[in-house]
Structures are given as C-alpha cells and as structure tokens.
Design a protein around this motif. Sequence first.
Motif, PDB file in Angstrom:
ATOM      1  N   TYR A 155       0.834  -1.212   0.000  1.00 53.36           N
ATOM      2  CA  TYR A 155       0.000   0.000   0.000  1.00 53.36           C
ATOM      3  C   TYR A 155       0.862   1.253   0.000  1.00 53.36           C
ATOM      4  O   TYR A 155       0.587   2.222  -0.713  1.00 53.36           O
ATOM      5  CB  TYR A 155      -0.921  -0.025   1.224  1.00 53.36           C
ATOM      6  CG  TYR A 155      -1.820   1.176   1.355  1.00 53.36           C
ATOM      7  CD1 TYR A 155      -3.032   1.236   0.672  1.00 53.36           C
ATOM      8  CD2 TYR A 155      -1.462   2.252   2.170  1.00 53.36           C
ATOM      9  CE1 TYR A 155      -3.857   2.339   0.801  1.00 53.36           C
ATOM     10  CE2 TYR A 155      -2.286   3.351   2.307  1.00 53.36           C
ATOM     11  CZ  TYR A 155      -3.487   3.390   1.620  1.00 53.36           C
ATOM     12  OH  TYR A 155      -4.310   4.484   1.737  1.00 53.36           O
ATOM     13  N   LYS A 156       1.940   1.239   0.782  1.00 52.60           N
ATOM     14  CA  LYS A 156       2.821   2.400   0.845  1.00 52.60           C
ATOM     15  C   LYS A 156       3.583   2.609  -0.463  1.00 52.60           C
ATOM     16  O   LYS A 156       3.853   3.742  -0.857  1.00 52.60           O
ATOM     17  CB  LYS A 156       3.809   2.251   2.007  1.00 52.60           C
ATOM     18  CG  LYS A 156       3.165   2.359   3.376  1.00 52.60           C
ATOM     19  CD  LYS A 156       4.194   2.513   4.474  1.00 52.60           C
ATOM     20  CE  LYS A 156       5.055   1.300   4.644  1.00 52.60           C
ATOM     21  NZ  LYS A 156       6.000   1.422   5.779  1.00 52.60           N
ATOM     22  N   VAL A 157       3.905   1.512  -1.148  1.00 57.98           N
ATOM     23  CA  VAL A 157       4.633   1.618  -2.414  1.00 57.98           C
ATOM     24  C   VAL A 157       3.716   2.131  -3.528  1.00 57.98           C
ATOM     25  O   VAL A 157       4.088   3.025  -4.298  1.00 57.98           O
ATOM     26  CB  VAL A 157       5.232   0.253  -2.805  1.00 57.98           C
ATOM     27  CG1 VAL A 157       5.786   0.287  -4.225  1.00 57.98           C
ATOM     28  CG2 VAL A 157       6.338  -0.124  -1.828  1.00 57.98           C
ATOM     29  N   LEU A 158       2.518   1.569  -3.627  1.00 59.05           N
ATOM     30  CA  LEU A 158       1.600   1.967  -4.695  1.00 59.05           C
ATOM     31  C   LEU A 158       0.972   3.325  -4.439  1.00 59.05           C
ATOM     32  O   LEU A 158       0.659   4.061  -5.377  1.00 59.05           O
ATOM     33  CB  LEU A 158       0.506   0.906  -4.875  1.00 59.05           C
ATOM     34  CG  LEU A 158       0.994  -0.484  -5.284  1.00 59.05           C
ATOM     35  CD1 LEU A 158      -0.194  -1.422  -5.439  1.00 59.05           C
ATOM     36  CD2 LEU A 158       1.805  -0.435  -6.573  1.00 59.05           C
ATOM     37  N   GLY A 159       0.776   3.644  -3.160  1.00 59.88           N
ATOM     38  CA  GLY A 159       0.325   4.967  -2.765  1.00 59.88           C
ATOM     39  C   GLY A 159      -0.938   5.431  -3.465  1.00 59.88           C
ATOM     40  O   GLY A 159      -1.967   4.747  -3.490  1.00 59.88           O
TER      41      GLY A 159
END
Length: 227
Positions: free
Chosen positions: A97-101
């Motif tokens: 989730y943090k990578v795809l944002g």
Amino acid sequence: MSDASYKTIAQDGLWSSNVVFVQMLALCPLLAVTGTATNGLGMGLATTAVLMLSGLSVSLLRRAILPEVRIPAFVLVIAALVTIVDMAINAWLHELYKVLGLFIPLIVTNCAILGRAEAFASKVDPLRAAFDGLMMGLGFTFALVVLGATREIVGSGTLFANAALLLGEHMAFLEITLIPDYRGFLLFILPPGAFLMLGLLLAGKRVLDARLEHARRSRTAAALKEA
C-alpha cells in the motif's frame, strides 16, 4: 454481445483487446509503478479485483439504473469498490500500500474499468460480466508484470524483488537474483526506461501478431487446396 462465448471473452481480455497492448489504456499506472515485477503484480491484482467486481455489480444493477444516469451510477459503483480494495490492501498488505500509494485510489479514473462497464457489463448476464472483468484484469496484470519484469531485469538483474515484504512471506519464492554482482542499468528503472521498454514490447506484439496471422492464412490456404 450477450452471446459472446467464454473463449472469445478470454481471448479478447488476455490478448486481442488487451487493455495496454491493444487499447493503450491505463498507461499512467503502467508506467509509474512498474519499476519491479512485484509492484506490477500488486497493482494488476488490485485492478483485476475492481474490474471483476464492477462488472458483476453493473450487470446485476443494469435493469435498475436509468439510461440517463448510467455513467454517474457506474462511476459511483466503481468508486465504492475501489475504496473497499484500497482499505483491504492497507489492512493486509500495508507495505505494498505504501509503495503503490495514490495509484490505488486512482483506479477509479482507469478508463478501462468504466469502458468495460458501459460497453460490456451493462449488456450481458452477471457471470459473463464477471468473467470479462477477470480476463481484462489478468490481461492488464500480464502487461504490468511483463513490463515490470523486463525493466527490473535490465535495470538491476533481479526478478520480483521484495516480493516477501510487499506481498507477504508466502511469496518469498518469487524473489530471484538473475545476474549476481550486476551493477544495473539505471535508465530502465527510471520513468524514461518505462517508455522505452513499453515501445519495444508493443513492437514485439505487433511482429508476433503478424506472424500468427500469416501462419493462420497459410493453414487456411493449405486446407482449401486439400479440399
């Protein structure tokens, strides 16, 4: 449209009408998140879930939605499903989730999803609509993973880097170092590399399609001669 066979739906979604390689849609997330195959797989599966659920929902609601408000209604359905997927990824795959944002909420603006809802799901039964969403999603995922994998291999010599961290420990088997002690080709990890690699993949698909069509015509001609 309503009597389209499942074989035709699968062929269209995976290859003949591929969201990326044929329709040239959803290029923003395609180019932005495919620095690695892992990112592409995560984004593709999230989009596939939305495509399948939105197709099913639109088909179930198609008789209850007035034609005059169908587009806003479809967008509302898609937005609700994207919100659910966004929350699910945040809860269970927080590192991904943090990578795809921001690109997860932006699935709402993916033209392919609204296009399939309008052109197909609103005209067929729920089972075909869901299957079409699944095939279109898998075709999109295939494009994301292939682009991400080629960029990652050329750029860093690895494949599915950080899969265990982003997708869970059970996906650790995907992580491969293909070229040990490789210093990498930074260009292909950066955004310009996405454009270059996408162009090469599009050219490759067209060459392959031309050869397949030539082979098909040759088989047809040979069959006619024998007849």
